[in-house]
Write a protein that holds these residues in place. Sequence first.
Motif, mmCIF file in Angstrom:
data_model
loop_
_atom_site.group_PDB
_atom_site.id
_atom_site.type_symbol
_atom_site.label_atom_id
_atom_site.label_comp_id
_atom_site.label_asym_id
_atom_site.label_seq_id
_atom_site.Cartn_x
_atom_site.Cartn_y
_atom_site.Cartn_z
ATOM 1 N N GLU A 1 -2.365 -6.818 8.419
ATOM 2 C CA GLU A 1 -3.463 -5.952 8.007
ATOM 3 C C GLU A 1 -3.060 -5.073 6.818
ATOM 4 O O GLU A 1 -3.861 -4.814 5.921
ATOM 5 N N ASN A 2 -1.793 -4.657 6.800
ATOM 6 C CA ASN A 2 -1.348 -3.680 5.810
ATOM 7 C C ASN A 2 -0.277 -4.182 4.853
ATOM 8 O O ASN A 2 0.400 -3.367 4.212
ATOM 9 N N ALA A 3 -0.128 -5.493 4.735
ATOM 10 C CA ALA A 3 0.896 -6.024 3.827
ATOM 11 C C ALA A 3 0.677 -7.513 3.591
ATOM 12 O O ALA A 3 0.067 -8.196 4.416
ATOM 13 N N PHE A 4 1.187 -7.995 2.474
ATOM 14 C CA PHE A 4 1.263 -9.434 2.237
ATOM 15 C C PHE A 4 2.365 -9.705 1.225
ATOM 16 O O PHE A 4 2.742 -8.838 0.436
ATOM 17 N N THR A 5 2.876 -10.932 1.288
ATOM 18 C CA THR A 5 3.871 -11.404 0.319
ATOM 19 C C THR A 5 3.402 -12.749 -0.197
ATOM 20 O O THR A 5 3.056 -13.638 0.583
ATOM 21 N N ASP B 1 -5.188 1.594 -6.267
ATOM 22 C CA ASP B 1 -5.711 2.637 -5.389
ATOM 23 C C ASP B 1 -5.375 2.416 -3.918
ATOM 24 O O ASP B 1 -5.612 3.300 -3.104
ATOM 25 N N MET B 2 -4.820 1.239 -3.586
ATOM 26 C CA MET B 2 -4.592 0.919 -2.179
ATOM 27 C C MET B 2 -3.123 0.782 -1.795
ATOM 28 O O MET B 2 -2.746 1.114 -0.691
ATOM 29 N N ALA B 3 -2.328 0.261 -2.693
ATOM 30 C CA ALA B 3 -0.964 -0.112 -2.345
ATOM 31 C C ALA B 3 -0.011 1.082 -2.382
ATOM 32 O O ALA B 3 -0.069 1.902 -3.296
ATOM 33 N N THR B 4 0.858 1.134 -1.404
ATOM 34 C CA THR B 4 1.954 2.094 -1.430
ATOM 35 C C THR B 4 3.198 1.424 -2.008
ATOM 36 O O THR B 4 4.138 2.089 -2.406
ATOM 37 N N TRP B 5 3.163 0.090 -2.050
ATOM 38 C CA TRP B 5 4.249 -0.715 -2.599
ATOM 39 C C TRP B 5 3.632 -1.968 -3.181
ATOM 40 O O TRP B 5 2.833 -2.627 -2.520
ATOM 41 N N PHE C 1 5.649 -11.619 -4.938
ATOM 42 C CA PHE C 1 4.848 -10.399 -5.050
ATOM 43 C C PHE C 1 4.711 -9.804 -3.661
ATOM 44 O O PHE C 1 4.112 -10.414 -2.771
ATOM 45 N N ILE C 2 5.281 -8.623 -3.465
ATOM 46 C CA ILE C 2 5.307 -7.943 -2.168
ATOM 47 C C ILE C 2 4.402 -6.722 -2.257
ATOM 48 O O ILE C 2 4.619 -5.846 -3.105
ATOM 49 N N VAL C 3 3.397 -6.681 -1.387
ATOM 50 C CA VAL C 3 2.408 -5.602 -1.430
ATOM 51 C C VAL C 3 2.274 -4.995 -0.040
ATOM 52 O O VAL C 3 2.140 -5.718 0.951
ATOM 53 N N GLU C 4 2.300 -3.659 0.011
ATOM 54 C CA GLU C 4 2.095 -2.927 1.260
ATOM 55 C C GLU C 4 1.129 -1.781 1.009
ATOM 56 O O GLU C 4 1.126 -1.210 -0.076
ATOM 57 N N GLY D 1 -4.773 -1.540 4.675
ATOM 58 C CA GLY D 1 -5.848 -2.502 4.470
ATOM 59 C C GLY D 1 -5.634 -3.552 3.395
ATOM 60 O O GLY D 1 -6.533 -4.362 3.154
ATOM 61 N N VAL D 2 -4.475 -3.602 2.758
ATOM 62 C CA VAL D 2 -4.289 -4.547 1.647
ATOM 63 C C VAL D 2 -4.241 -6.003 2.086
ATOM 64 O O VAL D 2 -4.493 -6.899 1.278
#
Length: 175
Positions: free
Chosen positions: A29-33, A115-119, A139-142, A145-146
Amino acid sequence: MRILIFAVALALAGLLTTPVAAEIVSRSENAFTLKFEGPTRLGPAGVADAFSEVELWWDPAHSYTGDAANLSLDLTPGGCWCEAMPDGTRFDHGRVVSAAYGEIRLHAPFGPLRDMATWADLIVTWPLVDGVVTPTWTFIVEGPGVGALAEPVDGVIGGGFAHWVAHMDARAVTF
């Protein structure tokens, strides 16, 4: 003239380039790679330069101005993946965290991720495997809701990766 030569070579290389592999490695829910990988005919010494020529390979539809010529990428640590705006200001799409031979790391919360990612880090590598340069983007995103954005971001970043590989192949043909 240089842009015209690269555009023609890029179009020709697109016909010859091996398809790239794209994968959503993980998602919650809050991350993807995401991971993208594909071979290029360009030698390892030219990969970073080809990456820095973002104005020649990035899809202008995924820029704020609609013109990739407004993009620039400074590969020194702290350097900006920036876009020159019509009012003379520069929009900061990402920052180079580190750059070494074989690996570039950027903090790059592209588009709606800002506006959404902390990482949001893009790791660019280009190992030589069995004599073939095989560039990879991870690409690592946290952030809250991302995870719901994994597919659309995969499409945009995957398209960027494919254009970059085609650009490298075009450089290999022209140089």
